[in-house]
Design a protein around this motif. Structure first.
Motif, mmCIF file in Angstrom:
data_model
loop_
_atom_site.group_PDB
_atom_site.id
_atom_site.type_symbol
_atom_site.label_atom_id
_atom_site.label_comp_id
_atom_site.label_asym_id
_atom_site.label_seq_id
_atom_site.Cartn_x
_atom_site.Cartn_y
_atom_site.Cartn_z
ATOM 1 N N MET A 97 0.884 -1.107 0.055
ATOM 2 C CA MET A 97 -0.158 0.023 0.023
ATOM 3 C C MET A 97 0.893 1.304 0.040
ATOM 4 S SD MET A 97 -3.185 1.039 2.353
ATOM 5 C CE MET A 97 -2.438 1.549 3.952
ATOM 6 N N SER A 98 0.361 2.359 -0.954
ATOM 7 C CA SER A 98 1.187 3.406 -0.832
ATOM 8 C C SER A 98 0.250 4.759 -0.776
ATOM 9 C CB SER A 98 2.250 3.575 -1.953
ATOM 10 O OG SER A 98 1.194 3.762 -3.162
ATOM 11 N N ALA A 99 0.669 5.927 -0.458
ATOM 12 C CA ALA A 99 -0.023 7.014 -0.199
ATOM 13 C C ALA A 99 0.459 7.945 -1.417
ATOM 14 C CB ALA A 99 -0.224 7.542 0.981
ATOM 15 N N GLY A 100 -0.466 8.815 -1.880
ATOM 16 C CA GLY A 100 -0.092 9.561 -2.882
ATOM 17 C C GLY A 100 -1.093 10.678 -2.841
ATOM 18 N N LEU A 101 -1.172 11.702 -3.621
ATOM 19 C CA LEU A 101 -2.104 12.734 -4.075
ATOM 20 C C LEU A 101 -2.785 12.490 -5.330
ATOM 21 C CD1 LEU A 101 -0.214 15.921 -2.971
ATOM 22 C CD2 LEU A 101 -1.810 14.841 -1.598
ATOM 23 N N MET A 102 -4.038 12.368 -5.306
ATOM 24 C CA MET A 102 -4.801 12.001 -6.395
ATOM 25 C C MET A 102 -4.316 13.205 -7.700
ATOM 26 S SD MET A 102 -8.459 11.218 -5.090
ATOM 27 C CE MET A 102 -9.441 11.556 -6.445
ATOM 28 N N CYS A 103 -4.007 14.299 -7.500
ATOM 29 C CA CYS A 103 -3.522 15.043 -8.565
ATOM 30 C C CYS A 103 -2.278 14.795 -9.261
ATOM 31 C CB CYS A 103 -3.575 16.466 -8.081
ATOM 32 S SG CYS A 103 -2.460 16.916 -6.859
ATOM 33 N N GLN A 104 -1.552 13.622 -8.509
ATOM 34 C CA GLN A 104 -0.247 13.366 -9.096
ATOM 35 C C GLN A 104 -0.218 12.139 -9.488
ATOM 36 O OE1 GLN A 104 2.505 14.721 -5.897
ATOM 37 N NE2 GLN A 104 2.476 16.711 -6.284
ATOM 38 N N GLN A 105 -1.269 11.047 -9.518
ATOM 39 C CA GLN A 105 -1.433 9.684 -9.588
ATOM 40 C C GLN A 105 -1.970 9.500 -10.931
ATOM 41 O OE1 GLN A 105 0.148 7.611 -7.402
ATOM 42 N NE2 GLN A 105 0.929 9.306 -6.293
ATOM 43 N N THR A 106 -1.154 8.691 -11.658
ATOM 44 C CA THR A 106 -1.750 8.093 -12.896
ATOM 45 C C THR A 106 -2.819 7.013 -12.244
ATOM 46 O OG1 THR A 106 0.229 8.391 -14.022
ATOM 47 C CG2 THR A 106 -1.259 6.922 -15.207
ATOM 48 N N CYS A 114 6.121 11.030 2.166
ATOM 49 C CA CYS A 114 6.230 12.491 1.059
ATOM 50 C C CYS A 114 5.690 12.145 -0.374
ATOM 51 C CB CYS A 114 7.282 13.176 1.637
ATOM 52 S SG CYS A 114 7.310 14.676 0.871
ATOM 53 N N PRO A 115 4.856 12.917 -0.978
ATOM 54 C CA PRO A 115 4.686 12.450 -2.361
ATOM 55 C C PRO A 115 5.528 13.491 -2.957
ATOM 56 C CG PRO A 115 2.948 13.930 -1.470
ATOM 57 C CD PRO A 115 3.780 13.411 -0.214
ATOM 58 N N MET A 116 6.360 14.269 -2.439
ATOM 59 C CA MET A 116 7.172 15.480 -3.232
ATOM 60 C C MET A 116 8.775 14.656 -2.821
ATOM 61 S SD MET A 116 5.155 17.393 -4.497
ATOM 62 C CE MET A 116 6.353 18.637 -5.102
ATOM 63 N N ASP A 117 8.816 13.518 -2.417
ATOM 64 C CA ASP A 117 9.972 13.094 -2.279
ATOM 65 C C ASP A 117 11.134 13.867 -1.478
ATOM 66 O OD1 ASP A 117 9.647 10.597 -3.537
ATOM 67 O OD2 ASP A 117 9.880 11.615 -5.492
ATOM 68 N N LEU A 118 10.178 14.657 -0.459
ATOM 69 C CA LEU A 118 11.416 15.431 0.443
ATOM 70 C C LEU A 118 11.915 14.591 1.474
ATOM 71 C CD1 LEU A 118 9.056 18.682 0.961
ATOM 72 C CD2 LEU A 118 10.817 18.311 -0.641
ATOM 73 N N ASP A 119 12.934 15.086 2.033
ATOM 74 C CA ASP A 119 13.729 14.476 3.147
ATOM 75 C C ASP A 119 13.134 15.011 4.303
ATOM 76 O OD1 ASP A 119 15.384 13.222 5.074
ATOM 77 O OD2 ASP A 119 17.365 14.083 4.291
ATOM 78 N N SER A 162 12.648 22.102 2.664
ATOM 79 C CA SER A 162 11.362 22.015 2.822
ATOM 80 C C SER A 162 10.645 22.686 1.582
ATOM 81 C CB SER A 162 11.066 22.471 4.114
ATOM 82 O OG SER A 162 11.086 23.585 4.429
ATOM 83 N N PHE A 163 10.965 23.548 0.813
ATOM 84 C CA PHE A 163 10.632 24.640 0.073
ATOM 85 C C PHE A 163 9.556 24.329 -0.912
ATOM 86 C CE2 PHE A 163 10.627 27.475 -3.564
ATOM 87 C CZ PHE A 163 10.475 28.789 -2.751
ATOM 88 N N THR A 164 9.801 23.061 -1.321
ATOM 89 C CA THR A 164 8.707 22.381 -2.137
ATOM 90 C C THR A 164 7.667 21.515 -1.655
ATOM 91 O OG1 THR A 164 9.909 20.436 -2.669
ATOM 92 C CG2 THR A 164 10.095 22.453 -4.145
ATOM 93 N N CYS A 165 7.617 21.789 -0.281
ATOM 94 C CA CYS A 165 6.426 20.832 0.533
ATOM 95 C C CYS A 165 4.922 21.721 0.116
ATOM 96 C CB CYS A 165 6.745 21.325 2.112
ATOM 97 S SG CYS A 165 5.247 20.564 2.917
ATOM 98 N N ILE A 166 4.059 20.666 -0.069
ATOM 99 C CA ILE A 166 2.870 21.255 -0.447
ATOM 100 C C ILE A 166 1.738 21.049 0.511
ATOM 101 C CG2 ILE A 166 3.059 20.801 -2.921
ATOM 102 C CD1 ILE A 166 1.636 17.922 -2.650
ATOM 103 N N GLN A 167 2.311 20.866 1.768
ATOM 104 C CA GLN A 167 1.268 20.915 3.065
ATOM 105 C C GLN A 167 0.192 19.815 3.070
ATOM 106 O OE1 GLN A 167 1.571 23.295 5.902
ATOM 107 N NE2 GLN A 167 3.712 23.517 4.620
ATOM 108 N N CYS A 168 0.412 18.868 2.255
ATOM 109 C CA CYS A 168 -0.662 17.736 2.219
ATOM 110 C C CYS A 168 -0.755 16.902 3.612
ATOM 111 C CB CYS A 168 -0.114 16.767 0.918
ATOM 112 S SG CYS A 168 1.228 15.931 1.407
ATOM 113 N N GLN A 169 0.305 17.046 4.487
ATOM 114 C CA GLN A 169 -0.038 16.603 5.849
ATOM 115 C C GLN A 169 0.128 14.888 5.922
ATOM 116 O OE1 GLN A 169 0.071 18.478 8.336
ATOM 117 N NE2 GLN A 169 -0.150 20.601 6.806
ATOM 118 N N LEU A 170 0.702 14.295 4.839
ATOM 119 C CA LEU A 170 0.862 12.869 4.869
ATOM 120 C C LEU A 170 1.839 12.608 5.865
ATOM 121 C CD1 LEU A 170 0.562 12.028 0.931
ATOM 122 C CD2 LEU A 170 -1.109 11.441 2.702
#
Length: 184
Positions: free
Chosen positions: A1-10, A64-69, A89-97
């Motif tokens: 199972m993995s998590a992601g954002l619908m706007c970024q998933q195929t 993290c769907p943005m692959d942030l450390d 953290s600059f590209t964090c989209i605040q998704c809270q995952l």
């Protein structure tokens, strides 16, 4: 199972889409002024002391769907290195995952946002071109133009927007200027 954002998933065959549960996020109200005896780094830690409880499990990084450390920038905040934490953290989209999976209940995105805000407000040099533009706005230079735009018919405003000059994608940063410089 993995998590992601619908706007970024195929969409894939057999995929199940489940909504995320509501996550009450710890977000501290704050002002950019600092108490006299406090550095920006100490202030961020005072607002988000739970970053000191990180157990280094890495769940935040895996989610993290943005692959942030995420774990890395939490460590940077703990060490008081706001500049590195802000950059990481600059590209964090605040998704809270990351918050959902964190066993220490750390609000990583909000701690990082606070780090970026206090770094920018207290440690980074002021951008002179932005300071000059704020002075122009405060002086009322654009008041008449803003009033004119607010009175425009929405379709007319959209047409004006679509006709605007656009910076070419390949222009080096900070070099392009529009031909119409009335708003500069």
């Amino acid at each position: 199972m993995s998590a992601g954002l619908m706007c970024q998933q195929t969409v894939l065959d057999g995929m199940e889409i489940l909504p995320l549960p509501h996550v009450p996020v710890k977000k501290q109200p704050h002002r950019l002024e600092l108490p006299e005896d406090e550095t920006p780094a100490h202030h961020v830690l005072r607002l988000y002391p739970e970053v000191n409880h990180c157990v280094m499990c890495g769940e935040c990084v895996r989610m993290c769907p943005m692959d942030l450390d995420v774990m890395g920038y939490v460590g940077m905040i703990k060490r008081g290195d706001l500049k590195s934490a802000a950059r990481e953290s600059f590209t964090c989209i605040q998704c809270q995952l990351c918050v959902i999976r964190c066993p220490a209940s750390i609000s990583q995105p909000n701690a990082a946002l606070a780090a970026r805000r206090w770094l920018g407000a207290h440690q980074e040099p002021r951008a002179e071109h932005l300071t000059r533009m704020v002075e122009k706005v405060d002086s009322g230079r654009f008041t008449a133009i803003f009033r004119w735009m607010r009175r425009m018919d929405p379709m007319e405003f959209q047409a004006l927007y679509l006709r605007r000059e656009r910076e070419p994608d390949e222009s080096p940063p900070g070099t392009w200027l529009p031909e119409d410089r009335t708003l500069l």
